[in-house]
Design an enzyme around this catalytic site. Structure first.
Site, PDB file in Angstrom:
ATOM      1  N   LYS A 307       1.008  -1.502  -0.086  1.00  0.00           N
ATOM      2  CA  LYS A 307       0.010  -0.039   0.100  1.00  0.00           C
ATOM      3  C   LYS A 307       0.893   1.254  -0.117  1.00  0.00           C
ATOM      4  CE  LYS A 307      -4.802   0.845   1.541  1.00  0.00           C
ATOM      5  NZ  LYS A 307      -5.604   0.068   2.366  1.00  0.00           N
ATOM      6  N   GLU A 394     -20.069  -6.275   8.495  1.00  0.00           N
ATOM      7  CA  GLU A 394     -20.884  -5.766   9.359  1.00  0.00           C
ATOM      8  C   GLU A 394     -22.197  -6.465   9.759  1.00  0.00           C
ATOM      9  OE1 GLU A 394     -19.897  -4.475   6.506  1.00  0.00           O
ATOM     10  OE2 GLU A 394     -18.776  -2.613   6.882  1.00  0.00           O
ATOM     11  N   ARG A 422     -25.735  -2.755   5.341  1.00  0.00           N
ATOM     12  CA  ARG A 422     -25.435  -4.100   5.075  1.00  0.00           C
ATOM     13  C   ARG A 422     -26.188  -5.021   6.078  1.00  0.00           C
ATOM     14  NH1 ARG A 422     -20.543  -5.392   2.106  1.00  0.00           N
ATOM     15  NH2 ARG A 422     -21.118  -4.646   0.134  1.00  0.00           N
TER      16      ARG A 422
HETATM   17  C1  LIG Z   1     -19.103  -2.690   3.543  1.00  0.00           C
HETATM   18  C2  LIG Z   1     -17.733  -1.750   3.548  1.00  0.00           C
HETATM   19  N1  LIG Z   1     -17.441  -1.558   4.885  1.00  0.00           N
HETATM   20  C3  LIG Z   1     -16.378  -0.894   5.028  1.00  0.00           C
HETATM   21  C4  LIG Z   1     -15.948  -0.125   4.127  1.00  0.00           C
HETATM   22  C5  LIG Z   1     -14.651   1.196   4.244  1.00  0.00           C
HETATM   23  N2  LIG Z   1     -13.592   0.759   3.500  1.00  0.00           N
HETATM   24  C6  LIG Z   1     -13.347   0.955   2.404  1.00  0.00           C
HETATM   25  S1  LIG Z   1     -11.781   0.668   1.844  1.00  0.00           S
HETATM   26  C7  LIG Z   1     -11.803  -0.374   3.061  1.00  0.00           C
HETATM   27  C8  LIG Z   1     -10.215  -1.161   3.272  1.00  0.00           C
HETATM   28  C9  LIG Z   1     -10.489  -2.469   2.164  1.00  0.00           C
HETATM   29  O1  LIG Z   1      -9.324  -3.117   2.220  1.00  0.00           O
HETATM   30  P1  LIG Z   1      -8.792  -4.105   0.843  1.00  0.00           P
HETATM   31  O2  LIG Z   1     -10.029  -4.491   0.214  1.00  0.00           O
HETATM   32  O3  LIG Z   1      -7.911  -4.780   1.516  1.00  0.00           O
HETATM   33  O4  LIG Z   1      -8.312  -2.866  -0.114  1.00  0.00           O
HETATM   34  P2  LIG Z   1      -6.921  -2.156  -0.008  1.00  0.00           P
HETATM   35  O5  LIG Z   1      -7.539  -0.587   0.556  1.00  0.00           O
HETATM   36  O6  LIG Z   1      -6.124  -2.622   1.137  1.00  0.00           O
HETATM   37  O7  LIG Z   1      -6.459  -1.869  -1.220  1.00  0.00           O
HETATM   38  C10 LIG Z   1     -12.640  -0.287   3.906  1.00  0.00           C
HETATM   39  C11 LIG Z   1     -12.810  -1.152   5.303  1.00  0.00           C
HETATM   40  C12 LIG Z   1     -16.354  -0.370   2.810  1.00  0.00           C
HETATM   41  N3  LIG Z   1     -16.051   0.437   1.727  1.00  0.00           N
HETATM   42  N4  LIG Z   1     -17.600  -1.076   2.681  1.00  0.00           N
END
Ligand SMILES: Cc1ncc(C[n+]2csc(CCOP(=O)(O)OP(=O)(O)O)c2C)c(N)n1
Length: 668
Positions: A307, A394, A422
């Protein structure tokens, strides 16, 4: 385009904005207007393209802010996917979409990048109406594999041959829906490619057993290298070497099985290709080409990424840099406004939660992958045994809480309003039907600004108010948030508190939280003679007070009520207002459909008072609210002091006209 949505298409956006940062000095990037242009390059030119994209993202984000770290980590993935696949014929489905800036740059939105998340600019996530390359809209996590599987089945039914590839992050993969999709994909055996962007991070460090599994695969990378080196060393021992190597092999294979990359994935009916260096375009393209040749079922390509890749401050603090505001490129320091700002609701929440937990050891606090966004990071630090980050889960978070409540604990689930959507069935089925003592705190309720339609928290009032046993409230400021926190947690059944994104209004938060009477509104302004009442809750209370001041200057007196509770209503007060005022205006930062205003109308209808008083409901109409500055969006819907003033005044004038009309006709 859906009838009720607002236009935010990329078309023309680049022309309307004149970005100061551009790609003119970027030799390759300026030639790429579509992925077809990218595919005309030689494979060895791809690292240079990736480098230019990375530089462009850093420069642009330093000025406008955005999902900097997440997008920097996925640059090579975007380049390799558009190079290996014949997009848009082949379908790429991005999960969440926050990491897709390179995809946007490669698909005709390069010059519009500086407009990202701004009103009239391009979206920070994916939108079908923005580009034919955005095959599936996103913003919430864990949807990509389900959508991609649907597209793959549609392809098969039409007898077509194109590829479908879902990109998903390691923290979104354990999300319930992604697991459900994997379960079905492994069973259907249709052709589907899943590219796993594994950076060991959610926004915060990724959590959970599946994360542990992925980490073991990473570690196995080291182990397998070691295994080969040991094998070579043994074989090199004269005469006994080969026999020793064979003997050791059995032990090594047993060990290897424990950490073998993809063993679990294979069990689920997927082929596994990996692990690939997710910043090596050559290796990525090669792996995707290999995946394209898998014809007998789904395949996972496992890419290891970092990242924030390529920008030192972001690599060093991957948590903080998932998303960023504008920053100084040289130092990575945030460009802050010089004005001191009041505490955010989130900060007040985190601090207050720690105080309440110190006083009541039954309280347990939960977040679903948003520790810093919700202020729960403070709680996790201070009460590591009584606070949980459940990951992007969630639904599980709510039923997990319900289980604790059955055993006498007091679970508190802290989830953004939009993400709690959700868990609607869990709220109904697992909490409210059993009248369990689970408390819901919804940060980012109302209009959230740049993140747009997928992230506005405008539905919570409608979906919570309808559920029996649920109590719903919203504070007018950060001081009242503290009172409501105590009130909701002390209430022995389900209760929800929603509060907005951003700063409070600067009221003191040092007074001990007070218990509020459930269902009791607060009279804030009343001189006795007013024949107008404005009833607001949450973020709309202070603008309503300001509007009343403006109205008073025009000789219109308005009573102002802070409803505090959307459910139960202060029926006594509302019915008294309906009997004594000629205009009743409800104001809320939520969808009108099913909102507080609707609840007031229902109450008046049940009591035969709808004809007695003119009711005007202010809130968000039945349309998608685009992204952009929150103040601007609120003003657009009349949800500020000026808007409330204007609406009240217009309605008073209508009533006055009717009154004079009626008396004139009586005179005639
Ligand atoms: C249902 C839901 N819960 C929480 C989020 C908030 N959120 C946005 S990006 C993220 C992290 C995602 O991690 P990953 O899929 O590993 O992608 P990365 O950012 O590490 O590339 C979160 C928790 C979301 N977008 N959707």
């Amino acid at each position: 385009m859906p009838v009720n949505s607002e236009k935010t298409g990329a078309a023309g956006v680049a022309k309307r904005f004149s970005p100061r940062y551009n790609t003119r000095h970027m030799k390759l990037l300026q030639q790429i207007d579509t992925p077809a242009d990218l595919r005309r390059l030689r494979p060895e030119q791809l690292p240079e393209v990736a480098g230019e994209i990375r530089q462009f993202i850093i420069e642009t984000m330093s000025r406008v802010g955005g999902h900097t770290g997440a997008s920097l980590g996925a640059v090579e993935l975007a380049v390799a996917m558009h190079y290996a696949f014949d997009t848009p014929r082949d379908r790429l489905v991005w999960d969440v979409g926050h990491q897709a800036y390179a995809h946007k740059i490669l698909t005709g939105r390069r010059d519009a990048l500086p407009t990202i998340k701004q009103y009239g600019g391009i979206s920070g996530f994916l939108r079908r109406e923005e580009s034919e390359y955005d095959t599936f809209g996103a913003g919430h996590a864990s949807t990509s594999i389900s959508a991609a599987l649907g597209m793959a089945i549609a392809r098969d039914q039409r007898g077509e041959r194109h590829h479908v590839c879902a990109l998903i992050g390691d923290a979104s993969l354990p999300g319930g829906m992604a697991m459900e999709a994997i379960n079905q994909a492994g069973h259907l055996k249709t052709r589907l490619i899943v590219l796993l962007n594994d950076n060991e991070m959610s926004i915060a460090p990724a959590v959970g057993a599946l994360t542990g599994y992925l980490n073991r695969i990473r570690e196995a990378q080291g182990y397998h290298r070691l295994k080969d080196e040991v094998g070579d060393t043994l074989r090199a021992i004269p005469s006994v070497g080969e026999r020793l190597r064979q003997a050791a092999k059995t032990v090594k294979d047993a060990l290897a099985a424990a950490v073998l990359p993809g063993a679990l994935v294979n069990e689920l009916g997927f082929k596994y290709i990996g692990y690939v260096d997710g910043h090596d375009t050559r290796a990525l393209v090669q792996a995707l080409e290999e995946a394209k040749h898998v014809t007998d079922g789904p395949v996972i390509v496992h890419a290891l990424t970092t990242k924030g890749k390529g920008y030192r401050p972001a690599e060093l603090n991957r948590y903080k840099w998932h998303a960023s505001g504008p920053f100084d490129i040289a130092t990575g320091n945030a460009v802050k406004s010089s004005k001191p700002a009041p505490l955010t609701y989130t900060a007040v929440f985190g601090e207050t939660m720690c105080q309440l937990m110190a006083e009541d050891e039954k309280i347990i606090t939960l977040t679903a992958a948003m520790p810093d966004g919700t202020g729960v990071d403070k709680v996790l630090e201070r009460f590591p045994d009584r606070a949980f980050d459940v990951g992007i889960a969630e639904q599980h978070c709510i039923t997990f809480s319900a289980g604790m409540a059955c055993e006498g604990l007091k679970p508190v689930a802290v989830i953004y309003s939009t993400f709690l959507q959700r868990a609607f069935d869990q709220i109904v089925h697992d909490v409210c039907i059993q009248n369990l003592d689970v408390t819901f705190f919804m940060d980012r309720a109302g209009i959230v600004g740049g993140d747009g339609p997928t992230h506005h928290g405008l539905l919570d009032i409608a979906y919570l108010r309808a559920v029996p046993h649920m109590i719903v409230m919203a504070p007018k400021d950060e001081g009242e948030l503290r009172d409501m926190m105590l009130t909701a947690i002390e209430h022995p059944g389900p209760a929800a508190v929603r509060y907005p994104r951003g700063n409070g209004i600067g009221v003191a938060t040092d007074r001990a939280p007070q218990l509020l009477e459930i269902g009791k509104a607060e009279l804030l302004r009343d001189n006795g003679s007013a024949d107008v009442a404005i009833v607001a809750y949450g973020s709309m209370v202070h603008p309503s007070l300001k509007a009343a001041e403006l109205l008073a200057k025009d000789g219109i007196e308005a009573t102002v009520i802070n409803a505090r509770f959307v459910k139960p209503l202060d029926a006594g007060l509302l019915l008294a207002l309906a009997r004594t005022k000629r205009l009743l205006v409800t104001v809320e930062e939520a969808y009108l459909a099913g909102g507080f205003g609707s609840a007031v109308m229902e109450l008046l209808e049940e009591n035969g008072l709808l004809d007695r008083v003119r009711v005007v409901r202010m809130g968000v109409p039945d349309r998608l609210v685009t992204h952009g500055d929150s103040k601007l969006l609120l003003a657009k819907y009349g949800l500020d002091a000026d808007g409330i003033y204007t609406r009240v005044k217009e309605n008073v004038e209508v009533l006055d006209e009717r009154r004079t009309g009626a008396s004139a006709s009586r005179r005639v």
